[in-house]
Scaffold this active site. Sequence first.
Site, PDB file in Angstrom:
ATOM      1  N   GLY A 134       0.830  -1.191   0.000  1.00 24.75           N
ATOM      2  CA  GLY A 134       0.000   0.000   0.000  1.00 24.75           C
ATOM      3  C   GLY A 134       0.865   1.241   0.000  1.00 24.75           C
ATOM      4  O   GLY A 134       1.991   1.235  -0.480  1.00 24.75           O
ATOM      5  N   CYS A 135       0.352   2.292   0.590  1.00 21.18           N
ATOM      6  CA  CYS A 135       1.060   3.568   0.652  1.00 21.18           C
ATOM      7  C   CYS A 135       2.380   3.404   1.384  1.00 21.18           C
ATOM      8  O   CYS A 135       2.423   2.908   2.504  1.00 21.18           O
ATOM      9  CB  CYS A 135       0.193   4.591   1.367  1.00 21.18           C
ATOM     10  N   PHE A 136       3.464   3.843   0.758  1.00 17.76           N
ATOM     11  CA  PHE A 136       4.770   3.649   1.384  1.00 17.76           C
ATOM     12  C   PHE A 136       4.944   4.433   2.671  1.00 17.76           C
ATOM     13  O   PHE A 136       5.766   4.096   3.496  1.00 17.76           O
ATOM     14  CB  PHE A 136       5.940   3.857   0.434  1.00 17.76           C
TER      15      PHE A 136
END
EC number: 1.8.4.11
Length: 176
Positions: free
Chosen positions: A18-20
């Site tokens: 997902g979002c880093f």
Amino acid sequence: MLSEEEKASLETATFGAGCFWCVEAVFENLDGVKSVESGYMGGETENPTYREVSMGNTGHAEVTRIYYDPKVISYKTLLDWLWRSHDPTTLNRQGADVGTQYRSAIFYHSDEQREIAEASKETAQSMFDSPIVTEITAASEFYIAEDYHQDYYKLNKSAPYCQMVIRPKLKKLDLE
């Protein structure tokens, strides 16, 4: 940031989940992890920008490259944290983030890492009702994300995304 000499004495793991920003915040809290860099891997475009990756047109995943001391934390333990820190059963999606750039991915750096990752995935399946869709792929070129993405949570704790998404995740994992 670590020097090249420091990096040479450590092992590397690369995960997409997902979002880093979220992934980075989790792994930065683990003993034995010396550095976490947000970036992009697994796509076709050379030197992609965040804007290009976030539009889903480059084939890259948002990833974190983790430098760790294997004398302190094992690759298997990092994988255990990966399974606990995101939903590996949703294809190309984590929460509100949708697209191949948010896919669940393990980019291995050696045959040993591949074997450990495959065994870990098989073991982790018992934690989930749906099949794990995490890809296990050889690491390719890593492109570091723009400076403002590095240490995002540490530097922006009061930002709405950090308060509503990252902080609850860290609390759930007992990391904050």
